[in-house]
Design a protein around this motif. Structure first.
Motif, short mmCIF file in Angstrom:
data_model
loop_
_atom_site.label_atom_id
_atom_site.label_comp_id
_atom_site.label_asym_id
_atom_site.label_seq_id
_atom_site.Cartn_x
_atom_site.Cartn_y
_atom_site.Cartn_z
N THR A 156 -0.85 -3.76 -7.27
CA THR A 156 -1.03 -2.53 -8.02
C THR A 156 -1.02 -1.36 -7.04
OG1 THR A 156 -3.44 -2.74 -7.89
CG2 THR A 156 -2.38 -3.63 -9.86
N PRO A 157 -0.66 -0.18 -7.50
CA PRO A 157 -0.54 0.98 -6.59
C PRO A 157 -1.85 1.38 -5.91
CG PRO A 157 0.46 1.45 -8.73
CD PRO A 157 -0.23 0.13 -8.85
N TRP A 158 -2.99 0.98 -6.45
CA TRP A 158 -4.26 1.40 -5.84
C TRP A 158 -4.36 0.96 -4.39
CZ3 TRP A 158 -7.67 -1.93 -3.64
CH2 TRP A 158 -7.59 -3.27 -3.99
N GLN A 159 -3.78 -0.19 -4.05
CA GLN A 159 -3.93 -0.67 -2.69
C GLN A 159 -3.19 0.19 -1.67
OE1 GLN A 159 -3.65 -5.14 -3.13
NE2 GLN A 159 -5.01 -4.75 -1.43
N TRP A 160 -2.02 0.63 -2.02
CA TRP A 160 -1.28 1.50 -1.10
C TRP A 160 -2.07 2.80 -0.89
CZ3 TRP A 160 2.48 0.60 2.20
CH2 TRP A 160 3.12 1.68 2.79
N GLU A 161 -2.62 3.34 -1.97
CA GLU A 161 -3.38 4.59 -1.88
C GLU A 161 -4.67 4.41 -1.08
OE1 GLU A 161 -3.79 6.15 -5.83
OE2 GLU A 161 -1.63 6.10 -6.16
N VAL A 162 -5.41 3.33 -1.33
CA VAL A 162 -6.63 3.06 -0.56
C VAL A 162 -6.26 2.83 0.91
CG1 VAL A 162 -8.48 1.37 -0.19
CG2 VAL A 162 -8.01 2.22 -2.49
N GLY A 163 -5.15 2.13 1.13
CA GLY A 163 -4.70 1.91 2.50
C GLY A 163 -4.40 3.20 3.23
N LEU A 164 -3.72 4.12 2.56
CA LEU A 164 -3.42 5.41 3.19
C LEU A 164 -4.68 6.22 3.46
CD1 LEU A 164 -0.19 6.43 1.25
CD2 LEU A 164 -0.38 5.80 3.67
N ALA A 165 -5.63 6.19 2.53
CA ALA A 165 -6.90 6.90 2.75
C ALA A 165 -7.65 6.31 3.94
CB ALA A 165 -7.75 6.86 1.49
N SER A 166 -7.68 4.99 4.04
CA SER A 166 -8.33 4.35 5.19
C SER A 166 -7.60 4.70 6.48
CB SER A 166 -8.35 2.83 5.01
OG SER A 166 -9.19 2.46 3.96
N LEU A 167 -6.29 4.68 6.43
CA LEU A 167 -5.50 5.02 7.61
C LEU A 167 -5.74 6.48 8.02
CD1 LEU A 167 -3.44 3.96 9.65
CD2 LEU A 167 -1.64 4.63 8.06
N ALA A 168 -5.83 7.37 7.04
CA ALA A 168 -6.08 8.79 7.34
C ALA A 168 -7.42 8.98 8.05
CB ALA A 168 -6.03 9.62 6.06
N THR A 169 -8.47 8.35 7.54
CA THR A 169 -9.77 8.48 8.22
C THR A 169 -9.70 7.80 9.59
OG1 THR A 169 -10.70 6.54 7.09
CG2 THR A 169 -11.14 8.71 6.12
N GLY A 170 -8.92 6.71 9.68
CA GLY A 170 -8.75 6.04 10.97
C GLY A 170 -8.11 6.95 12.01
N PHE A 210 -1.03 -6.41 3.56
CA PHE A 210 -1.54 -7.73 3.19
C PHE A 210 -2.35 -7.62 1.91
CE2 PHE A 210 -1.13 -7.54 7.81
CZ PHE A 210 -0.23 -8.58 8.02
N GLY A 211 -1.78 -6.90 0.96
CA GLY A 211 -2.49 -6.52 -0.25
C GLY A 211 -2.98 -7.65 -1.12
N GLU A 212 -2.18 -8.69 -1.29
CA GLU A 212 -2.56 -9.75 -2.23
C GLU A 212 -3.85 -10.46 -1.83
OE1 GLU A 212 0.48 -12.23 -3.95
OE2 GLU A 212 1.97 -10.69 -3.50
N GLY A 227 -11.62 -9.17 -5.78
CA GLY A 227 -11.71 -9.53 -7.20
C GLY A 227 -10.96 -8.56 -8.08
N TRP A 228 -9.95 -7.91 -7.51
CA TRP A 228 -9.14 -6.95 -8.25
C TRP A 228 -7.72 -7.48 -8.38
CZ3 TRP A 228 -10.60 -1.47 -6.06
CH2 TRP A 228 -11.91 -1.19 -6.41
N PRO A 229 -6.97 -6.97 -9.34
CA PRO A 229 -5.60 -7.47 -9.51
C PRO A 229 -4.70 -7.09 -8.34
CG PRO A 229 -6.04 -5.64 -11.02
CD PRO A 229 -7.33 -5.95 -10.31
N PRO A 230 -3.85 -8.03 -7.91
CA PRO A 230 -2.92 -7.72 -6.81
C PRO A 230 -1.71 -6.94 -7.32
CG PRO A 230 -2.62 -9.97 -7.53
CD PRO A 230 -3.77 -9.41 -8.34
#
Length: 160
Positions: free
Chosen positions: A77-91, A63-65, A72-75
């Motif tokens: 973009t690859p950063w969201q997939w990477e942040v999502g994976l990092a959050s999922l990893a800690t999860g 649900f990146g957009e 307040g960041w641009p939708p």
């Protein structure tokens, strides 16, 4: 309608870990053999790192957009997939931590704290340099990023 539900969900996610921790800890301490400190530590890691990490990870990845807009960041973009994976990893670490002992729990708290305190620094930089005070940057998630790692470190040191 769906957009409104998604926006409300985004605003509530930072509180899921806190509510889950409180409910499960109250249940644990009223049961025979409950240990408030140990139960609070295990439930905090499960809910505040584990469940919350799964939710934020999936949110960023699928649900990146609307999440990018709330930060307040641009939708798109690859950063969201990477942040999502990092959050999922800690999860994932948070969900399995209680089965592997105190050292694994400590490693989980350290990984979580480095990621989330680092994210908090990024949020502050956005506030200072770009005057970005959108809810996803300077709202409850910012306080989660700062307070929860500190809380977990103090709780771990106190309980173990």
């Amino acid at each position: 309608m769906l957009d409104s539900v998604l926006r409300t969900t985004i605003r509530l996610v930072p509180f899921v870990g806190l509510v889950g921790t409180i409910i499960t800890t109250v249940i644990d301490i009223v049961m025979p053999g409950g240990d408030l400190g140990r139960d609070l530590l295990e439930n905090s890691v499960l809910w505040m790192i584990g469940v919350q990490g799964w939710m934020t990870g999936c949110g960023h990845m699928f649900f990146g957009e609307p999440i990018a807009e709330s930060i307040g960041w641009p939708p798109k973009t690859p950063w969201q997939w990477e942040v999502g994976l990092a959050s999922l990893a800690t999860g994932v670490l948070g969900v399995i931590a209680s089965g592997f002992g105190d050292e694994f729990t400590l490693a989980t708290i350290i990984a979580f704290s480095v990621f989330y305190l680092g994210a908090a620094v990024g949020h502050v930089r956005e506030m200072v340099t770009h005057r970005n005070f959108k809810a996803g940057n300077a709202g409850p998630i910012f306080f989660f990023d700062v307070l929860v790692p500190i809380y977990l470190i103090v709780l771990y040191v106190t309980v173990t």
